[in-house]
Design an enzyme around this catalytic site. Sequence first.
Site, short mmCIF file in Angstrom:
data_model
loop_
_atom_site.label_atom_id
_atom_site.label_comp_id
_atom_site.label_asym_id
_atom_site.label_seq_id
_atom_site.Cartn_x
_atom_site.Cartn_y
_atom_site.Cartn_z
N GLU A 1 30.50 26.50 0.33
CA GLU A 1 29.96 27.06 1.58
C GLU A 1 30.66 28.34 2.01
OE1 GLU A 1 29.59 24.13 4.65
OE2 GLU A 1 27.72 23.42 3.78
N GLU B 1 24.19 18.65 -0.88
CA GLU B 1 24.59 17.78 0.23
C GLU B 1 23.39 17.59 1.15
OE1 GLU B 1 28.03 19.19 2.47
OE2 GLU B 1 28.99 19.88 0.64
C1 GAL Z 1 29.51 20.51 4.76
C2 GAL Z 1 30.68 20.68 3.80
C3 GAL Z 1 31.33 19.35 3.50
C4 GAL Z 1 31.60 18.60 4.75
C5 GAL Z 1 30.33 18.47 5.54
C6 GAL Z 1 30.59 17.66 6.78
O1 GAL Z 1 29.11 21.69 5.28
O2 GAL Z 1 30.28 21.27 2.60
O3 GAL Z 1 32.53 19.53 2.82
O4 GAL Z 1 32.56 19.26 5.46
O5 GAL Z 1 29.85 19.74 5.84
O6 GAL Z 1 31.07 18.27 7.85
#
Ligand code: GAL
Length: 752
Positions: free
Chosen positions: A393, A471
Amino acid sequence: MKIQEKLNNGWFFKPDYCEEFLRKKDFSDFELVNIPHTVKEIPYDCFDDKTTWMVSTYAREIEIPKEKPERVFIVFDGVSLAFSLYVNGKQAGTHKGPYSIAFFEITEYVEPGRNILICVVDSNEDPNIPPNGEIIVDYLLYGGIYRDVKLYYQDACVIKNVKVGYDLEVKENGRCGDVILKPELYLNNASTEGTATIRVTVSGEESPVRCYERVITVPEGENSVVLEGELFRDIELWNPGKPALYEVEFSLSFENEEKKAEDSFRCRVGFRTLHVESKGFYVNGNKIKLIGTNRHQSYPYVGYALGKRAQEKDVDLLKEYGMNIIRCSHYMQSNYFLDRADEVGMLIFEEIPGWGSIGDEAYKQASLDNIENMVNSHFNHPSIIIWGTRLNETLDDDDFYTKTHELCKRLDPTRPTTGDRYHKHSNLIEDIYSFNDYPASGTKDGISTGRLTEPRIVTGRPEGAPYLVAEYIGADFPVRPWDHEERQEKHTLLGLNGLQDAMINDGYLGIMNWCAFDYNTHSDHSLHEKICYHGIFDMFRVPKMGAYAFKSQKDPSDEVVLEPCATVGRGERSNIAPFWVMTNCDYIDVKLSNDIVRRYYPAQEYAALAHPPILVSENGEFWQVPWAGSVIIGYIDGKEVIRREFPANPHLCLTVRADDRKLCNSEQDETRIECIYTDEKGNRMYNHNGAASIEVSGDIELIGSSIRSAAGGSLAFWVRTKATGICQKASVVIHTDRTDVKDQMVEISLYI
Ligand code: GAL
């Protein structure tokens, strides 16, 4: 290189450092510890997130034989965050980075007889060491020597590493193929140029042992050589469904006018091809939809400090819950974890450490070093199918990400690369565009849409591009194990929505949920609890209802699944139904407290799934009828395959199960013990939160608090051996706070 000795046992530890420690000869005032180790155990929640930030000292003696080996090396598989190694008071090396392997030659520092190693470990999180940066990461880095330490005695010429490259022609629908082996040997020659014969032996479980030899010239110093190819016909391939593995041994006999040297290097490989295009990911020519999750390698109380068995269990658990891929978020993970993935056919997406920010030139160089460390150390794992060459990210930096991508391709041209983004229309330098799609927070007219964004809208490429959802859910829909069943149910359905969207559209190579397990974090991300409750399992690896979205997609020949997202009874909803059932049955019959049995079928809106969930719909019949319990029966091909009974007036029971009841006591070994409160028919009593105390005896220790309250109807913990080298029986007793629930005992045999 061949391990002489694992140096995991018998370290002296002090959570402190001063220069005079480097001159110390007697460490009896230090604590005796074993590796894996954490500098400080932390509470489960509500602690200061800087608890493990400190400089600490580890000391250990090693005995070097009278006839001193020509060369001595030491390897640290993982130390968080940075450390300096001193041998007999002299600095022999330094290393920065909690996830990379550190390799030192210590020949000039050691003498025959007793030698003292000291590691000064700095576990203060540092914005100059990835993954931290301008932004503090959303997970803890803990601290300490948490992976194996290994000692090597060597001759002058050493095989430091081998990357077993090959060309493969796939035959018979991807089951077997002809392989031309082209291993690249990394040699380190402390002598002058010489000639070496390399004997390569390849053995597979179901195939004859095959050998060949090559003669090479080995110049002085560090160098690498790709051995001239050797053809092997009809090799069984590594497939996720049948992961054939081969042992490969490289034996070296080196010679020049002054010296002779012998060495060998063993590794395990699997042969397979990978191919990616915008409409699919192919392993050995067979298309596979990647369905899985993200894994942080942390555990309650001890952070990263659990060893082989715990690493392996995580792979097994995620496989049991229907996953075919795991993203190692957001760093390189243990070789034990990857070995297990190789063995069971789990696919892996591994990436370099990073989170949200890119630093200065030195930071970028550290990230390039991480690529090299990751690819060179993990190249031989067939399970790894994607390398992540971006820092998770971060925004585009074409110059930097071209370098990371190109370096990765130079080190390994065979695997596709990706980099995980949260922004749309990013420049695509890698082979795959990965995106974190959090649709549960994406709202339309104030209502959560809970759907994935179209790949072309994210990538901005109407012509299409290989696209992966790395994700979704979790972060924007945290669920605590004790949350109300309707929230758990919604979490489960959000999981299914993503799966449904990804299955229906070829434009998604796959989808990974955020995330497998709840994890400890910094106050920036969870103010007082210091826990991200984003997992489909809690930190103790106990499933929440959300895990059944995935498990229900399994083939019923593996396991029949039927799990209601409800406690199935009065009191939790305005009426008993509607509720969803996660199942891989063809249909279910439900009797809800009256004598009427209703048949329910898989929900049409989830038709793209292998096994859509089933909605037990509201019909108003169950109110003001005495509650007499319920039965849900699942059918496949017209036959009853599973029956769940929900009693009218359930009694509390405790079911205790150890993942393993045989542990090794020659080094630290751990097993998890899971205690689930159920009714007499085995249904989890999600809303019970009674207390229990845990007592251990024998050469084992409990990890974490001995007084615990159940959360979500469960409590689990790990016990670890003390590495005393004694065979014996140890035991764990769980005392409940109830007179009507019996205490339970688990016996554990310790072997050496
Ligand atoms: C995403 C990130 C993860 C985790 C998730 C929850 O943006 O890639 O590592 O932090 O948010 O907050």
